[in-house]
Design a protein around this motif. Sequence first.
Motif, PDB file in Angstrom:
ATOM      1  N   ASN A 127       0.852  -1.185   0.000  1.00  0.00           N
ATOM      2  CA  ASN A 127       0.000   0.000   0.000  1.00  0.00           C
ATOM      3  C   ASN A 127       0.886   1.232   0.000  1.00  0.00           C
ATOM      4  OD1 ASN A 127      -1.777   2.083   0.483  1.00  0.00           O
ATOM      5  ND2 ASN A 127      -2.893   1.021   2.093  1.00  0.00           N
ATOM      6  N   THR A 128       0.856   1.962  -1.096  1.00  0.00           N
ATOM      7  CA  THR A 128       1.704   3.149  -1.203  1.00  0.00           C
ATOM      8  C   THR A 128       0.889   4.437  -1.138  1.00  0.00           C
ATOM      9  OG1 THR A 128       1.610   3.029  -3.611  1.00  0.00           O
ATOM     10  CG2 THR A 128       3.482   1.952  -2.534  1.00  0.00           C
ATOM     11  N   ALA A 129      -0.354   4.343  -0.677  1.00  0.00           N
ATOM     12  CA  ALA A 129      -1.204   5.530  -0.597  1.00  0.00           C
ATOM     13  C   ALA A 129      -0.593   6.549   0.352  1.00  0.00           C
ATOM     14  CB  ALA A 129      -2.600   5.148  -0.127  1.00  0.00           C
ATOM     15  N   MET A 130      -0.470   7.782  -0.146  1.00  0.00           N
ATOM     16  CA  MET A 130       0.058   8.888   0.643  1.00  0.00           C
ATOM     17  C   MET A 130      -0.767  10.124   0.327  1.00  0.00           C
ATOM     18  SD  MET A 130       4.171   8.692   0.397  1.00  0.00           S
ATOM     19  CE  MET A 130       4.852   7.217  -0.301  1.00  0.00           C
ATOM     20  N   PRO A 131      -0.694  11.110   1.184  1.00  0.00           N
ATOM     21  CA  PRO A 131      -1.397  12.366   0.888  1.00  0.00           C
ATOM     22  C   PRO A 131      -0.935  12.934  -0.463  1.00  0.00           C
ATOM     23  CG  PRO A 131      -0.562  12.356   3.143  1.00  0.00           C
ATOM     24  CD  PRO A 131       0.019  11.153   2.455  1.00  0.00           C
ATOM     25  N   SER A 132      -1.883  13.417  -1.276  1.00  0.00           N
ATOM     26  CA  SER A 132      -1.543  13.885  -2.626  1.00  0.00           C
ATOM     27  C   SER A 132      -0.570  15.060  -2.610  1.00  0.00           C
ATOM     28  CB  SER A 132      -2.801  14.242  -3.405  1.00  0.00           C
ATOM     29  OG  SER A 132      -3.504  15.270  -2.741  1.00  0.00           O
ATOM     30  N   ASP A 133      -0.716  15.967  -1.648  1.00  0.00           N
ATOM     31  CA  ASP A 133       0.214  17.092  -1.586  1.00  0.00           C
ATOM     32  C   ASP A 133       1.632  16.616  -1.302  1.00  0.00           C
ATOM     33  OD1 ASP A 133      -0.670  16.360   0.995  1.00  0.00           O
ATOM     34  OD2 ASP A 133      -0.259  18.350   1.801  1.00  0.00           O
ATOM     35  N   PHE A 134       1.742  15.519  -0.556  1.00  0.00           N
ATOM     36  CA  PHE A 134       3.052  14.971  -0.272  1.00  0.00           C
ATOM     37  C   PHE A 134       3.666  14.365  -1.531  1.00  0.00           C
ATOM     38  CE2 PHE A 134       5.958  11.570   0.853  1.00  0.00           C
ATOM     39  CZ  PHE A 134       6.893  12.304   1.572  1.00  0.00           C
ATOM     40  N   LEU A 135       2.855  13.699  -2.350  1.00  0.00           N
ATOM     41  CA  LEU A 135       3.374  13.111  -3.587  1.00  0.00           C
ATOM     42  C   LEU A 135       3.976  14.193  -4.484  1.00  0.00           C
ATOM     43  CD1 LEU A 135       0.574  10.503  -4.339  1.00  0.00           C
ATOM     44  CD2 LEU A 135       2.883  10.073  -3.472  1.00  0.00           C
TER      45      LEU A 135
END
Length: 172
Positions: A88-96
């Motif tokens: 699972n590599t889901a991260m906050p979009s702003d962080f990406l």
Amino acid sequence: MNLNDTDFELFAVPARFTQDRAALDARWKELQREAHPDRFAAQGAAAQRVAMQWSVRINEAYQRLKDPIKRASYLCALNGSPIDAENNTAMPSDFLHQQMEWREELDDARDAAALDKLRAEVEAGRARALSSLEWLIDEKGDYPGAARQVRALMFIERFAEDIEAKSEQWGQ
């Protein structure tokens, strides 16, 4: 002491992200004294083996509790939101978006000043991520959100290592 206790129960501290490091250190020393295999020498090999198991359990718990990423990961798992970083590599979009910018800056860095600037940005990002974890876990009880933040913090830690590797390549 019970082998089935959580690390927090074992260390007699609240199950929170925010921890007093000095209290953890003191409790670790106290628990190690209680479970040290030498204290059980007169009781035979079986008692010493059990004491050794306890010593290992205490050390493992201490390693999890003293490290912010491990502690947050453990709290998330205890509350039904395992990190599962491999799948699972889901991260906050702003962080990406920030992650891509940092990668580009590292690739483009040509001198120590550029690396120092990037180091400072990454350290500030780490501080923000830790603060966010404290809020998500201790204030909101948002463990799925905290799990995403832990994955982001794991990236920050790896990226900081990449900065140091590039610095070492340059002999700095």
